[in-house]
Design a protein around this motif. Structure first.
Motif, short mmCIF file in Angstrom:
data_model
loop_
_atom_site.label_atom_id
_atom_site.label_comp_id
_atom_site.label_asym_id
_atom_site.label_seq_id
_atom_site.Cartn_x
_atom_site.Cartn_y
_atom_site.Cartn_z
N GLY A 14 -12.56 44.39 31.40
CA GLY A 14 -11.33 45.03 31.82
C GLY A 14 -11.58 46.19 32.77
N ILE A 15 -12.62 46.97 32.49
CA ILE A 15 -12.96 48.11 33.34
C ILE A 15 -13.47 47.61 34.69
N VAL A 16 -14.36 46.61 34.67
CA VAL A 16 -14.94 46.11 35.91
C VAL A 16 -13.86 45.48 36.80
N THR A 17 -12.96 44.72 36.19
CA THR A 17 -11.86 44.12 36.96
C THR A 17 -11.05 45.20 37.66
N ARG A 18 -10.76 46.28 36.94
CA ARG A 18 -10.01 47.38 37.56
C ARG A 18 -10.79 48.00 38.71
N LEU A 19 -12.09 48.20 38.54
CA LEU A 19 -12.90 48.81 39.60
C LEU A 19 -12.94 47.92 40.85
N VAL A 20 -13.03 46.61 40.64
CA VAL A 20 -13.01 45.69 41.78
C VAL A 20 -11.66 45.76 42.50
N ALA A 21 -10.56 45.76 41.72
CA ALA A 21 -9.23 45.83 42.32
C ALA A 21 -9.06 47.14 43.09
N GLU A 22 -9.55 48.23 42.55
CA GLU A 22 -9.44 49.53 43.22
C GLU A 22 -10.22 49.54 44.53
N ALA A 23 -11.40 48.93 44.53
CA ALA A 23 -12.19 48.87 45.76
C ALA A 23 -11.46 48.07 46.84
N ILE A 24 -10.90 46.94 46.45
CA ILE A 24 -10.16 46.10 47.40
C ILE A 24 -8.97 46.86 47.97
N GLU A 25 -8.25 47.57 47.11
CA GLU A 25 -7.08 48.32 47.55
C GLU A 25 -7.49 49.49 48.44
N THR A 26 -8.54 50.21 48.07
CA THR A 26 -8.98 51.36 48.85
C THR A 26 -9.39 50.96 50.25
N LEU A 27 -10.06 49.81 50.37
CA LEU A 27 -10.53 49.35 51.68
C LEU A 27 -9.47 48.59 52.47
#
Length: 248
Positions: free
Chosen positions: A27-40
């Motif tokens: 759950g944490i890793v999925t959120r971090l991946v989503a945040e990276a995609i959104e940030t970029l």
């Protein structure tokens, strides 16, 4: 929830209930991946190639296009997709069982090709979805559903150190091992995952991040004890570090 929707609603699918077990590191890793995609700002170009196992649920909670690959073949699917659509951002999201057992050959050859693809490998040291059996990353002496007396490396081999296997490959441009065992580790993991995607955006080559996480269900421990075990036992062998960062 309202604030989260405003911040991450374009990438995170907040309307879906998670099927991850309580305390699962996915759950944490999925959120971090989503945040990276959104940030970029790459969501419209992002394509997830997911494996078989708990990692295969990750795209259910991200508003990105996705392909569910056959068992262990996510890296090969990613190579094929990137060749056809080189302008898109292609990433694989798989567990240690999918990546390191049936999929190890595909993973190593994809890394060695050096194509601009990003791979996220979530390592919880067991086959989490199917009952907590020994995986290629199970620790020496670790008790699992198939190693009732603990893994014996004299006849079951040693836990695989995947980033160390990739370190000398010239096409691998960003290579790291991170964890979500503590808040401090999560912040480091957030940075590495974003850099791995940045590596692909810049077209530099292959990027890989292994993330060490607990699996309370597979480890048959409470959430608190599983995070403690992850921090004290797993990180002693799977040491978090950035192995390569050729980002220029």
């Amino acid at each position: 929830m309202q604030n989260l929707s405003a911040k991450y609603g374009k990438t995170l699918n907040l309307d879906k209930l998670t099927s991850y077990c309580p305390g699962c590191g996915h759950g944490i890793v999925t959120r971090l991946v989503a945040e990276a995609i959104e940030t970029l700002g790459i969501r419209e170009r992002a394509i997830a190639i997911v494996g078989i196992g708990c990692g295969g649920f990750s795209h259910h909670y991200m508003d990105v296009d996705a392909i569910e690959a056959t068992h262990g073949r996510s890296p090969s699917f990613a190579v094929g997709y990137k060749l056809c659509r080189p302008d898109n951002i292609v990433f694989t999201y798989c567990g240690d069982g999918d990546s390191c057992a049936i999929g190890l050959g595909d993973l190593m050859h994809a890394a060695n090709k050096g194509m601009p693809i990003t791979s996220i490998m979530v390592n919880n040291s067991v086959f989490g979805m199917t009952g907590g059996q020994m995986s290629p990353t199970t620790l020496d002496g670790q008790v699992t559903a198939t190693t009732l007396k603990g893994r014996d490396v004299t006849w079951q081999g040693y836990p695989l150190l995947v980033p160390e296997m990739m370190r000398e490959m010239p096409g691998v441009k960003y290579l790291a091992r991170e964890s979500v065992a503590t808040p401090k580790h999560i912040m480091h993991a957030k940075k590495s995952i974003q850099k791995a995607f940045e590596c692909q955006v810049k077209g530099l080559g292959y990027s890989f991040v292994e993330v060490i996480v607990p699996c309370p269900t597979g480890l048959k421990k409470s959430v608190q004890d599983s995070y403690k075990w992850c921090s004290e036992e797993m990180l002693g062998y799977f040491k978090p570090q950035v192995f390569k960062s050729e980002m220029e």
